[in-house]
Design an enzyme around this catalytic site. Structure first.
Site, PDB file in Angstrom:
ATOM      1  N   LYS A 109      35.655  34.814  41.331  1.00 55.31           N
ATOM      2  CA  LYS A 109      37.014  34.317  41.105  1.00 55.31           C
ATOM      3  C   LYS A 109      37.914  35.341  40.401  1.00 55.31           C
ATOM      4  CE  LYS A 109      36.556  30.107  42.800  1.00 55.31           C
ATOM      5  NZ  LYS A 109      37.328  29.678  43.997  1.00 55.31           N
ATOM      6  N   GLU A 131      44.267  25.192  39.473  1.00 55.29           N
ATOM      7  CA  GLU A 131      43.359  24.061  39.672  1.00 55.29           C
ATOM      8  C   GLU A 131      41.943  24.598  39.637  1.00 55.29           C
ATOM      9  OE1 GLU A 131      42.453  26.121  43.057  1.00 55.29           O
ATOM     10  OE2 GLU A 131      44.498  25.726  42.346  1.00 55.29           O
ATOM     11  N   SER A 398      27.784  34.239  44.862  1.00 54.74           N
ATOM     12  CA  SER A 398      29.183  34.150  44.433  1.00 54.74           C
ATOM     13  C   SER A 398      29.353  33.903  42.944  1.00 54.74           C
ATOM     14  CB  SER A 398      29.900  33.049  45.216  1.00 54.74           C
ATOM     15  OG  SER A 398      29.241  31.800  45.045  1.00 54.74           O
TER      16      SER A 398
END
Length: 416
Positions: A109, A131, A398
């Site tokens: 991210k 969000e 991830s």
């Protein structure tokens, strides 16, 4: 549905209207359209700006810790080769992990958040909203907001606040305000709804830092481009380490940012099989899953047209996944286009299968993967034993699983 003609390149989209074939676009309130067009204008200015790229590269290297490693998963490879030998199968492929879990904040991210915070700064915005589902995007947003001195509000479904409490505390430590959302099932869809409402109310000074490759154009494109560092690195690294491209690449798909980041640089390499893994939840027979591309239909949500979980009346269903980051009833529009074009296969993995892969990876590799990543690993566990020893699989790891230990303990009937 007839498959569209195969294009000369799978890397050319979207078009000027933000469409990937019939998917994408910008279906937003009239109040937001000027802001979306302004965002698109600034994005078009910076995406090829050498100064912008240099600043992002510097931050990615010295702040986020890139490049992330491409790691030969020797323990998992050995385990799966033993299964292959016992069953008289193909010998078992070599498995590599792209280690996005080693980035600052613990997931992919941060790649997107660094790019977007620089874009927000260029646009003169004064406030960040975001969000989050699993909390990793919320943590990364709060991190870059702290780094650049922006106030930050993170919308998070109340269900996810409860199951991702360590990340909620991290966001608060970083100075962000976390606003629980109780509407609907209190998950990622509902958090995104509330963030969009905030944005409509505060259009002048607020930048909405979307965390996945979905939403109105240009978000799917810019998030993809910021995350493509994953695939660009993996492509160069596997060529250096093995002297050739992989046979298969695999990534988990919720909204789909980590997956499109890995996939995009490989899309025109026809020899590379590409597999996206959806949350099969408790099975596709009912509604307790988030496999929108296997069990959904095209519709409009959060400003774009894409595959969605819908009932007979076209109302969006909430779905279910053990993984908060995959608990979303839709997917990024580029994934929908890649599905219909046939370039990428999308496969569901059940909660139980992901939980088993989570435990297996922890035991044989000494790596605790995020539950999202465990879905991708679970599919590798299925296919690798039947592959040849000379074949190569890359799985995108991830994120790390620290955030999921309470969920896993609860599923296993254990107390922490």
């Amino acid at each position: 549905m007839n498959k569209p003609a195969i294009p000369n390149s799978f890397r050319t989209g979207p078009d000027e209207q933000g469409m990937f074939g019939i998917f994408g676009g910008r279906f937003v309130a009239e109040t937001l359209m000027p802001l979306i067009l302004d965002l698109e204008r600034h994005w078009n200015e910076v995406k090829d700006d050498p100064d912008f790229k240099a600043e992002l590269t510097d931050l990615s290297t010295h702040y986020a810790g890139r490049p992330s490693k491409l790691y030969f998963a020797e323990g998992l490879t050995r385990h799966l080769r033993e299964i292959s030998s016992a069953k008289g199968l193909g010998g078992g492929a070599k498995v590599y992990f792209k280690r996005e879990d080693l980035n600052h904040t613990g997931s992919h991210k941060i790649n997107n958040c660094l790019g977007q915070i620089l874009l927000a700064k260029r646009m003169g915005k004064k406030r960040i909203i975001a969000e989050t589902g699993a909390g990793q995007h919320g943590v990364a947003s709060a991190t870059v907001a702290a780094r650049f001195g922006f106030p930050c509000v993170v919308y998070m479904g109340a269900t996810d606040v409860a199951r991702q409490s360590p990340n909620v505390f991290r966001m608060k430590l970083l100075g962000a305000e976390v606003r629980p959302v109780t509407a609907g099932h209190g998950t990622l869809k509902d958090a995104m709804n509330e963030a969009l409402r905030d944005w409509v109310t505060n259009v002048e000074d607020t930048y909405y830092l979307i965390g996945t490759a979905a939403g109105p154009h240009p978000y799917p494109e810019l998030v993809r481009d910021f995350q493509s560092v994953i695939g660009n690195e993996a492509r160069a690294q596997i060529l250096e380490q093995e002297g050739r491209l992989p046979d298969t690449i695999i990534a988990a798909v919720g909204g789909g940012s980590n997956a499109i980041g890995l996939f995009h640089p490989f899309l025109d390499d026809r020899s590379v099989k590409i597999i996206g893994i959806e949350a099969g939840g408790r099975g596709l027979d009912g509604i307790e899953h988030c496999a929108s591309m296997n069990a959904g239909a095209p519709g409009v949500l959060h400003g774009n047209r894409t595959y969605l979980l819908q009932n007979a009346d076209g109302q969006i269903m909430d779905g279910h996944s053990i993984s908060a980051g995959l608990d979303y009833p839709g997917v990024g529009p580029e994934h929908s286009w890649l599905r219909d074009s046939g370039r990428v296969d999308y496969v569901p993995i059940l909660d139980d299968e992901a939980l088993e892969a989570f435990q297996l990876t922890t035991r044989v590799e000494g790596i605790i993967p995020a539950l999202e990543s465990a879905h991708a690993i679970a599919h590798a566990v299925k296919i690798v034993p039947a592959m040849g020893k000379d074949q190569i699989v890359i799985v995108n790891l991830s994120g790390r699983g620290d955030k999921d230990v309470h969920t896993v303990a609860n599923m296993l009937g254990m107390e922490i």
